[in-house]
Design an enzyme around this catalytic site. Sequence first.
Site, PDB file in Angstrom:
ATOM      1  N   HIS A   1      69.498  31.944 -14.318  1.00  0.00           N
ATOM      2  CA  HIS A   1      69.420  33.353 -14.722  1.00  0.00           C
ATOM      3  C   HIS A   1      70.616  34.140 -14.185  1.00  0.00           C
ATOM      4  CE1 HIS A   1      65.684  32.578 -16.591  1.00  0.00           C
ATOM      5  NE2 HIS A   1      65.003  32.372 -15.483  1.00  0.00           N
TER       6      HIS A   1
ATOM      7  N   LEU B   1      81.243  50.469 -27.483  1.00  0.00           N
ATOM      8  CA  LEU B   1      80.155  49.572 -27.877  1.00  0.00           C
ATOM      9  C   LEU B   1      78.793  50.163 -27.527  1.00  0.00           C
ATOM     10  CD1 LEU B   1      79.376  46.625 -28.835  1.00  0.00           C
ATOM     11  CD2 LEU B   1      79.301  46.053 -26.398  1.00  0.00           C
TER      12      LEU B   1
ATOM     13  N   ASP C   1      69.199  32.336 -24.732  1.00  0.00           N
ATOM     14  CA  ASP C   1      68.230  31.318 -24.291  1.00  0.00           C
ATOM     15  C   ASP C   1      68.943  30.102 -23.697  1.00  0.00           C
ATOM     16  OD1 ASP C   1      65.687  30.325 -23.893  1.00  0.00           O
ATOM     17  OD2 ASP C   1      65.601  29.352 -25.854  1.00  0.00           O
TER      18      ASP C   1
HETATM   19  C1  IPE Z   1      63.231  34.199 -25.832  1.00  0.00           C
HETATM   20  O1  IPE Z   1      63.351  33.048 -25.115  1.00  0.00           O
HETATM   21  C2  IPE Z   1      63.237  35.405 -24.923  1.00  0.00           C
HETATM   22  C3  IPE Z   1      64.504  35.691 -24.269  1.00  0.00           C
HETATM   23  C4  IPE Z   1      65.635  35.046 -24.433  1.00  0.00           C
HETATM   24  C5  IPE Z   1      64.489  36.824 -23.379  1.00  0.00           C
HETATM   25  P1  IPE Z   1      62.072  32.212 -24.627  1.00  0.00           P
HETATM   26  O2  IPE Z   1      62.591  31.070 -23.845  1.00  0.00           O
HETATM   27  O3  IPE Z   1      61.107  33.113 -23.943  1.00  0.00           O
HETATM   28  O4  IPE Z   1      61.456  31.763 -26.010  1.00  0.00           O
HETATM   29  P2  IPE Z   1      60.517  30.521 -26.366  1.00  0.00           P
HETATM   30  O5  IPE Z   1      59.397  30.518 -25.362  1.00  0.00           O
HETATM   31  O6  IPE Z   1      61.352  29.283 -26.269  1.00  0.00           O
HETATM   32  O7  IPE Z   1      60.078  30.771 -27.780  1.00  0.00           O
HETATM   33  C1  IPE Z   2      66.375  32.666 -21.283  1.00  0.00           C
HETATM   34  O1  IPE Z   2      66.456  31.423 -20.689  1.00  0.00           O
HETATM   35  C2  IPE Z   2      66.100  33.758 -20.282  1.00  0.00           C
HETATM   36  C3  IPE Z   2      64.762  34.364 -20.386  1.00  0.00           C
HETATM   37  C4  IPE Z   2      63.865  34.034 -21.261  1.00  0.00           C
HETATM   38  C5  IPE Z   2      64.420  35.379 -19.428  1.00  0.00           C
HETATM   39  P1  IPE Z   2      65.163  30.565 -20.375  1.00  0.00           P
HETATM   40  O2  IPE Z   2      64.672  30.912 -19.005  1.00  0.00           O
HETATM   41  O3  IPE Z   2      64.165  30.701 -21.460  1.00  0.00           O
HETATM   42  O4  IPE Z   2      65.788  29.103 -20.366  1.00  0.00           O
HETATM   43  P2  IPE Z   2      65.130  27.787 -20.953  1.00  0.00           P
HETATM   44  O5  IPE Z   2      64.790  28.046 -22.392  1.00  0.00           O
HETATM   45  O6  IPE Z   2      63.921  27.487 -20.131  1.00  0.00           O
HETATM   46  O7  IPE Z   2      66.215  26.753 -20.802  1.00  0.00           O
HETATM   47 MG    MG Z   3      63.834  29.680 -23.189  1.00  0.00          MG
END
Ligand code: IPE
Ligand code: IPE
Ligand code: MG
Length: 242
Positions: free
Chosen positions: A33, A127, A16
Amino acid sequence: MSQSPSIPRHIAIVMDGNGRWAKNQGKPRSAGHQAGSDALKRTVEAVGRRGIDTLTVYAFSSENWHRPSVEVKHLLELFLNALNRDVAELDQNNVALRFIGHRMAFNAAIRDGMRRAEAKTLNNDGLCLNVAVNYGGHAEITHAVRQLAQEITQGVLRPEQVTEQAIEEKLYTQGLPAPDLLIRTGGEKRLSNFLLWQMAYTELHFTDTLWPDFGAEDLDAALADFSCRQRRFGTLPQVENA
Ligand code: IPE
Ligand code: IPE
Ligand code: MG
């Protein structure tokens, strides 16, 4: 069954913080991303080098479809590119790939890419890398229970045969040990619907590092944290157990 683990067999990661990383750099979320996908490649190598058996990463949740369509489209493109470009190298590194999640939601090109990647790396014994895409813990458990209910309706299963083991055998992670350690980057302290069944006794490690910045030092910090945990699984520490 109290034990002081040194190294986890199975690590799960909620990757995240891509969006915030991009914002901090004055870049679009898509750049975050892309950088996140580079961080995943580095992490797979680092985890493999440390002799860990299994890595399960959360790449796209069943709730992430609710993001703006331009972001979802970019994530799907990134996923398809990774399937086309990165699988050969993973295969050379003896990684066995598996995807967990509901895959019918993806288009034919992505589904085919997942199927080919799994088939190509099936016999690798390095792995084991599980990538959770369109994954949700609630959906996974619901899916498992529905399959058991169908078997009951068909008369091939009795209600008393709906055991924890029977449910586990219907999960996407069937055959894998539960994660020993969960790492969540990006500072949030929640599971966000990841591996809800499997993480009943997983040790949790949260770091403020944003996923694109995650590196070997962060991994080693998580491993050091894990090595200090005393896992009890509801029992008493061995010394008090006498
Ligand atoms: C969790 O992150 C999902 C992934 C890392 C793929 P999110 O950014 O979607 O989670 P929330 O919305 O902060 O709970
Ligand atoms: C995690 O990073 C990737 C996915 C959930 C696909 P985020 O896109 O949730 O990044 P933040 O949390 O907005 O910084
Ligand atoms: Mg996120």
